[in-house]
Design a protein around this motif. Structure first.
Motif, PDB file in Angstrom:
ATOM      1  N   LYS A 112      38.730 -64.342  24.955  1.00 55.62           N
ATOM      2  CA  LYS A 112      39.087 -62.545  25.993  1.00 55.62           C
ATOM      3  C   LYS A 112      39.578 -62.128  24.855  1.00 55.62           C
ATOM      4  CE  LYS A 112      39.353 -61.802  30.352  1.00 55.62           C
ATOM      5  NZ  LYS A 112      39.675 -62.339  32.269  1.00 55.62           N
ATOM      6  N   TYR A 113      40.796 -61.987  24.794  1.00 51.20           N
ATOM      7  CA  TYR A 113      41.874 -61.404  24.586  1.00 51.20           C
ATOM      8  C   TYR A 113      41.974 -61.291  22.711  1.00 51.20           C
ATOM      9  CZ  TYR A 113      42.596 -60.750  29.506  1.00 51.20           C
ATOM     10  OH  TYR A 113      42.796 -60.804  30.902  1.00 51.20           O
ATOM     11  N   LEU A 114      42.225 -60.248  21.607  1.00 49.20           N
ATOM     12  CA  LEU A 114      42.582 -59.845  20.458  1.00 49.20           C
ATOM     13  C   LEU A 114      44.400 -59.190  20.507  1.00 49.20           C
ATOM     14  CD1 LEU A 114      42.344 -60.154  17.528  1.00 49.20           C
ATOM     15  CD2 LEU A 114      41.574 -58.408  17.863  1.00 49.20           C
ATOM     16  N   TYR A 115      45.348 -59.702  19.623  1.00 43.67           N
ATOM     17  CA  TYR A 115      46.446 -59.554  19.699  1.00 43.67           C
ATOM     18  C   TYR A 115      46.670 -60.062  18.395  1.00 43.67           C
ATOM     19  CZ  TYR A 115      51.579 -59.589  20.192  1.00 43.67           C
ATOM     20  OH  TYR A 115      52.962 -59.202  20.083  1.00 43.67           O
ATOM     21  N   PHE A 116      46.980 -58.706  17.694  1.00 43.46           N
ATOM     22  CA  PHE A 116      47.648 -57.969  16.303  1.00 43.46           C
ATOM     23  C   PHE A 116      48.907 -59.233  16.364  1.00 43.46           C
ATOM     24  CE2 PHE A 116      44.037 -55.655  16.388  1.00 43.46           C
ATOM     25  CZ  PHE A 116      42.870 -56.434  15.980  1.00 43.46           C
ATOM     26  N   ILE A 117      49.178 -59.129  14.832  1.00 43.96           N
ATOM     27  CA  ILE A 117      50.581 -58.948  14.654  1.00 43.96           C
ATOM     28  C   ILE A 117      51.057 -59.072  12.804  1.00 43.96           C
ATOM     29  CG2 ILE A 117      50.329 -61.445  14.641  1.00 43.96           C
ATOM     30  CD1 ILE A 117      53.468 -61.997  14.754  1.00 43.96           C
ATOM     31  N   ASP A 118      51.678 -58.172  12.420  1.00 46.46           N
ATOM     32  CA  ASP A 118      51.487 -58.158  11.098  1.00 46.46           C
ATOM     33  C   ASP A 118      52.186 -59.116  10.538  1.00 46.46           C
ATOM     34  OD1 ASP A 118      50.223 -56.309  10.604  1.00 46.46           O
ATOM     35  OD2 ASP A 118      52.243 -54.334  10.684  1.00 46.46           O
ATOM     36  N   ILE A 139      44.935 -64.554  17.662  1.00 45.17           N
ATOM     37  CA  ILE A 139      46.492 -63.490  17.289  1.00 45.17           C
ATOM     38  C   ILE A 139      45.133 -63.556  16.187  1.00 45.17           C
ATOM     39  CG2 ILE A 139      47.959 -63.442  16.528  1.00 45.17           C
ATOM     40  CD1 ILE A 139      49.086 -65.227  18.984  1.00 45.17           C
ATOM     41  N   GLY A 140      45.589 -62.348  15.432  1.00 45.11           N
ATOM     42  CA  GLY A 140      44.856 -61.624  14.428  1.00 45.11           C
ATOM     43  C   GLY A 140      46.427 -61.553  13.414  1.00 45.11           C
ATOM     44  N   ILE A 141      45.786 -62.421  12.206  1.00 35.03           N
ATOM     45  CA  ILE A 141      46.574 -61.778  11.361  1.00 35.03           C
ATOM     46  C   ILE A 141      46.390 -61.712  10.519  1.00 35.03           C
ATOM     47  CG2 ILE A 141      49.257 -62.656  10.203  1.00 35.03           C
ATOM     48  CD1 ILE A 141      49.117 -65.016  12.552  1.00 35.03           C
ATOM     49  N   PRO A 142      46.269 -60.167   9.203  1.00 38.53           N
ATOM     50  CA  PRO A 142      45.864 -60.517   8.263  1.00 38.53           C
ATOM     51  C   PRO A 142      47.378 -60.563   7.075  1.00 38.53           C
ATOM     52  CG  PRO A 142      46.150 -58.237  10.055  1.00 38.53           C
ATOM     53  CD  PRO A 142      46.613 -59.296  10.175  1.00 38.53           C
TER      54      PRO A 142
END
Length: 356
Positions: A100-106, A19-22
């Motif tokens: 395996k998967y990437l999920y973006f959340i702001d 889970i990618g969180i900038p």
């Protein structure tokens, strides 16, 4: 004597999801965002926080949760060496992703507790490139639910161009112009060298780039994401008396990249509609520039605005288009007018369409 059995550890049989969180100056919101991720029903997570070097206490809050939360060890922090913007922060997440998967959340939004579970189930069932769910908008001050972007039904797309033809069936937006609340296959992102460009409208450009490469996709009506609408966000134009001129120029620059990327789709069946969608998107930017030009910190010139509407196709290509040919001819000719006439006609058209 009956032997006691235990349920299998979900981390041993479920794929890792990053889970990618900038993070940049979101001190009031980041704790709620992170807690919504840490409290997911899905267990096998990597929470990749990209520190884009803000000036508030956002990262101190992240570090505190990393130490105090029972699942805080899932949090991995990657820091930039300088502020690069949300697009580059997401590129960092793509490069650093171990899942395996990437999920973006702001970092000012939050997700439902079963968000990742629902999306992984669909992604694993059909080996998807993307699995997309619905979202709601929530007012920051009151928590009131605003108009919700909910897909009407469950849909599965399989085969080359099946998803692209769905997106390009006409000029309406059949998928949300966002990159969050989508479970991306990391292999899909890297194989197609998908990345973010620019600091404004980067989501629209990313959508324009990725949908044509999708072979398998699922859309589900379940609402899994809460988009927090706040008036002082980077998206807000109306709330400010003055707007830095760089913002509209950055949008024009991103749209110029979108225009140049159209060429790779020349031989695809949906190229005519794709170009029409790009022109519609770019004319909205023209209307934004005309509507707010008196509030920009510097003068924006007519020629700058006219250049925004440069058509991605040649006149010979437009002649061969099967769909929206008149639409293309109109905007192609409009973009060829002298800049003062272009601005005049565009303003009239924008007012007629209520985009200005």
């Amino acid at each position: 004597m009956m032997m006691k059995t235990t349920a299998p550890d979900i981390t041993e049989c479920s794929p890792l999801v990053t889970i990618g969180i900038p993070v940049y100056n979101v001190e009031p919101y980041i704790e709620k965002c992170l807690l919504s991720v840490l409290n997911q029903t899905y267990q096998n997570l990597e929470i990749l926080v990209v520190d884009d070097l803000g000036t508030d206490n956002s990262m101190q809050i992240v570090a505190a949760l990393q130490k105090s939360h029972p699942r805080g060890d899932l949090i991995r922090i990657v820091a930039h060496d300088m502020n690069k913007g949300i697009g580059e922060a997401r590129n960092t997440a793509i490069r650093e992703c171990k899942g395996k998967y990437l999920y973006f959340i702001d970092s000012d939004d939050f997700i439902e507790s079963n968000a990742i579970q629902l999306l992984v189930e669909q992604a694993e069932k059909y080996n998807t490139d993307v699995a997309i769910a619905s979202h709601r908008r929530v007012a920051l001050d009151t928590g009131e639910e605003l108009p919700t972007y909910q897909y009407a039904k469950y849909q599965l797309f399989q085969g080359k161009d099946a998803f692209a033809n769905y997106v390009c069936q006409d000029l309406r937006w059949h998928v949300a112009i966002v990159v969050w609340n989508i479970l991306f296959s990391a292999v899909f992102l890297r194989k197609n060298d998908l990345q973010f460009y620019g600091r404004k409208e980067e989501d629209a450009l990313f959508l324009s780039d990725y949908y044509s490469e999708v072979n398998t996709a699922v859309i589900i009506p379940d609402i899994t994401y809460n988009y927090v609408s706040r008036p002082n966000s980077i998206m807000g134009y109306m709330a400010r008396k003055q707007i830095p001129i760089r913002e509209i120029r950055e949008r024009f620059q991103t749209d110029s990249i979108m225009t140049s990327h159209c060429a790779r789709l020349k031989d695809r069946s949906f190229y005519d509609v794709h170009c029409a969608r790009v022109m519609k998107h770019k004319f909205r930017a023209v209307c934004v520039a005309l509507r707010h030009r008196h509030r920009f910190t510097e003068k924006i010139f007519n020629e700058e605005i006219r250049q925004e509407l440069k058509h991605p196709a040649s006149i010979s290509e437009i002649i061969r288009f099967k769909r929206y040919r008149g639409f293309h001819f109109f905007f192609y000719l409009l973009s060829k007018l002298p800049s003062s006439l272009f601005v005049c006609f565009s303003y009239i058209l924008g007012r007629t369409m209520k985009w200005i």
